[in-house]
Scaffold this motif. Structure first.
Motif, PDB file in Angstrom:
ATOM      1  N   TRP A 169     -38.334   1.038 -42.982  1.00 58.22           N
ATOM      2  CA  TRP A 169     -38.091   1.307 -44.398  1.00 58.22           C
ATOM      3  C   TRP A 169     -37.257   0.153 -44.969  1.00 58.22           C
ATOM      4  O   TRP A 169     -36.341  -0.332 -44.309  1.00 58.22           O
ATOM      5  N   SER A 170     -37.549  -0.254 -46.186  1.00 56.81           N
ATOM      6  CA  SER A 170     -36.763  -1.342 -46.787  1.00 56.81           C
ATOM      7  C   SER A 170     -36.563  -1.091 -48.279  1.00 56.81           C
ATOM      8  O   SER A 170     -37.415  -0.501 -48.945  1.00 56.81           O
ATOM      9  N   ASN A 171     -35.406  -1.535 -48.762  1.00 58.54           N
ATOM     10  CA  ASN A 171     -35.156  -1.537 -50.205  1.00 58.54           C
ATOM     11  C   ASN A 171     -34.967  -2.974 -50.675  1.00 58.54           C
ATOM     12  O   ASN A 171     -34.272  -3.239 -51.648  1.00 58.54           O
ATOM     13  N   SER A 172     -35.586  -3.892 -49.960  1.00 60.45           N
ATOM     14  CA  SER A 172     -35.371  -5.324 -50.185  1.00 60.45           C
ATOM     15  C   SER A 172     -36.281  -5.864 -51.278  1.00 60.45           C
ATOM     16  O   SER A 172     -37.250  -5.221 -51.709  1.00 60.45           O
ATOM     17  N   ASP A 173     -35.970  -7.087 -51.707  1.00 58.02           N
ATOM     18  CA  ASP A 173     -36.862  -7.800 -52.601  1.00 58.02           C
ATOM     19  C   ASP A 173     -38.210  -7.989 -51.904  1.00 58.02           C
ATOM     20  O   ASP A 173     -38.261  -8.266 -50.699  1.00 58.02           O
ATOM     21  N   PRO A 174     -39.321  -7.861 -52.619  1.00 54.78           N
ATOM     22  CA  PRO A 174     -40.643  -7.933 -51.992  1.00 54.78           C
ATOM     23  C   PRO A 174     -40.885  -9.213 -51.204  1.00 54.78           C
ATOM     24  O   PRO A 174     -41.573  -9.200 -50.181  1.00 54.78           O
ATOM     25  N   GLU A 175     -40.301 -10.332 -51.660  1.00 50.16           N
ATOM     26  CA  GLU A 175     -40.572 -11.608 -50.990  1.00 50.16           C
ATOM     27  C   GLU A 175     -39.785 -11.772 -49.692  1.00 50.16           C
ATOM     28  O   GLU A 175     -40.028 -12.712 -48.937  1.00 50.16           O
ATOM     29  N   LEU A 176     -38.847 -10.867 -49.402  1.00 47.73           N
ATOM     30  CA  LEU A 176     -38.051 -11.006 -48.201  1.00 47.73           C
ATOM     31  C   LEU A 176     -38.879 -10.759 -46.942  1.00 47.73           C
ATOM     32  O   LEU A 176     -38.768 -11.487 -45.948  1.00 47.73           O
ATOM     33  N   ILE A 177     -39.731  -9.731 -46.960  1.00 41.54           N
ATOM     34  CA  ILE A 177     -40.541  -9.394 -45.792  1.00 41.54           C
ATOM     35  C   ILE A 177     -41.892 -10.086 -45.899  1.00 41.54           C
ATOM     36  O   ILE A 177     -42.652  -9.863 -46.845  1.00 41.54           O
ATOM     37  N   ASP A 178     -42.171 -10.919 -44.914  1.00 49.06           N
ATOM     38  CA  ASP A 178     -43.432 -11.643 -44.893  1.00 49.06           C
ATOM     39  C   ASP A 178     -44.564 -10.742 -44.422  1.00 49.06           C
ATOM     40  O   ASP A 178     -45.623 -10.668 -45.031  1.00 49.06           O
ATOM     41  N   THR A 179     -44.349 -10.060 -43.301  1.00 48.27           N
ATOM     42  CA  THR A 179     -45.356  -9.145 -42.775  1.00 48.27           C
ATOM     43  C   THR A 179     -44.714  -8.219 -41.748  1.00 48.27           C
ATOM     44  O   THR A 179     -43.597  -8.476 -41.283  1.00 48.27           O
ATOM     45  N   SER A 180     -45.405  -7.158 -41.397  1.00 51.68           N
ATOM     46  CA  SER A 180     -44.980  -6.272 -40.315  1.00 51.68           C
ATOM     47  C   SER A 180     -46.236  -5.773 -39.613  1.00 51.68           C
ATOM     48  O   SER A 180     -47.280  -5.622 -40.236  1.00 51.68           O
ATOM     49  N   TYR A 181     -46.114  -5.513 -38.320  1.00 53.41           N
ATOM     50  CA  TYR A 181     -47.284  -5.061 -37.575  1.00 53.41           C
ATOM     51  C   TYR A 181     -46.854  -4.329 -36.319  1.00 53.41           C
ATOM     52  O   TYR A 181     -45.710  -4.419 -35.868  1.00 53.41           O
TER      53      TYR A 181
END
Length: 223
Positions: A169-181
């Motif tokens: 779960w994240s409340n971060s700026d959208p550009e912070l997370i590149d990808t998850s898998y």
């Protein structure tokens, strides 16, 4: 095998570590480590471990153990930008747990966290079952605090049953997370999952969350 990926940060749940085991069994060369140890009254299903490379600049400042869940994490510096925060969470697996206590504890815990926070771990609530009142209330609480899920695939497999109890779960700026898998290989009934961050500097941070205590026996072999 997972060590070959050279992750910057490892987060492990259900480690059941004791304080006298740290230096002998759970040391990983090239990583700083922090632990939230086992609960003496629980035979299993407690304990968190955090490993991070020194150059990541991570400061561990979250250590929490409540009646329904525990948490371990901290902040990562980004030159010229806001810090972001990574917190491993494990909700104790208890069929008879008091859900209201969990919601109250989680509500208070989330209220103390800031922006750009990523929560990872085994929440033992299946996000595939949002038609169940407990799961929906849990999801609504996270959403109310500005958190959104970053994984939508199954992470836990028991027989023919696939569930999404290990979550990001994240409340971060959208550009912070590149990808998850989610990894294809399984560790016990759980599959490890990864988040790749894209900081301002060209150093990507990779987080791996593994669950179940027998992971630690693999670490013994590595160390």
């Amino acid at each position: 095998e997972l060590m070959e990926h050279n992750f910057d940060i490892f987060l492990l749940a259900e480690t059941n570590t004791r304080s006298d085991e740290e230096s002998n069994c759970f040391y990983l060369p090239g990583y700083n480590q922090d632990y939230l140890h086992n609960i003496s009254t629980k035979q299993k299903g407690a304990g968190l471990a955090l490993y991070h490379k020194p150059e990541v600049g991570k400061q561990v400042n979250v250590r929490y153990r409540g009646r329904s869940f525990e948490a371990l994490g901290g902040s990562v510096s980004r030159p010229g930008e806001e810090d972001f925060h990574i917190i491993a969470i494990y909700r104790y697996h208890d069929k008879h747990f008091d859900f209201d206590i969990f919601i109250d504890e989680m509500d208070a815990f989330l209220s103390r966290q800031g922006r750009n926070t990523i929560l990872l771990g085994d929440f033992n609530l299946n996000l595939f079952n949002t038609d169940i009142n407990r799961v929906k209330s849990y999801q609504d609480l996270l959403t109310l605090h500005g958190y959104f899920p970053n994984i939508s695939k199954a992470t836990n497999f028991v027989g023919s049953t696939a569930t999404l109890i290990d979550q990001i779960w994240s409340n971060s700026d959208p550009e912070l997370i590149d990808t998850s898998y989610v990894f294809t290989q399984a560790i016990s009934t759980h599959k490890p999952f990864v988040v790749i961050f894209q900081p301002v500097q060209p150093i990507c941070l990779h987080l791996l969350v593994n669950v179940r205590s027998h992971i630690m026996s693999s670490l013994r072999k590595i160390s």
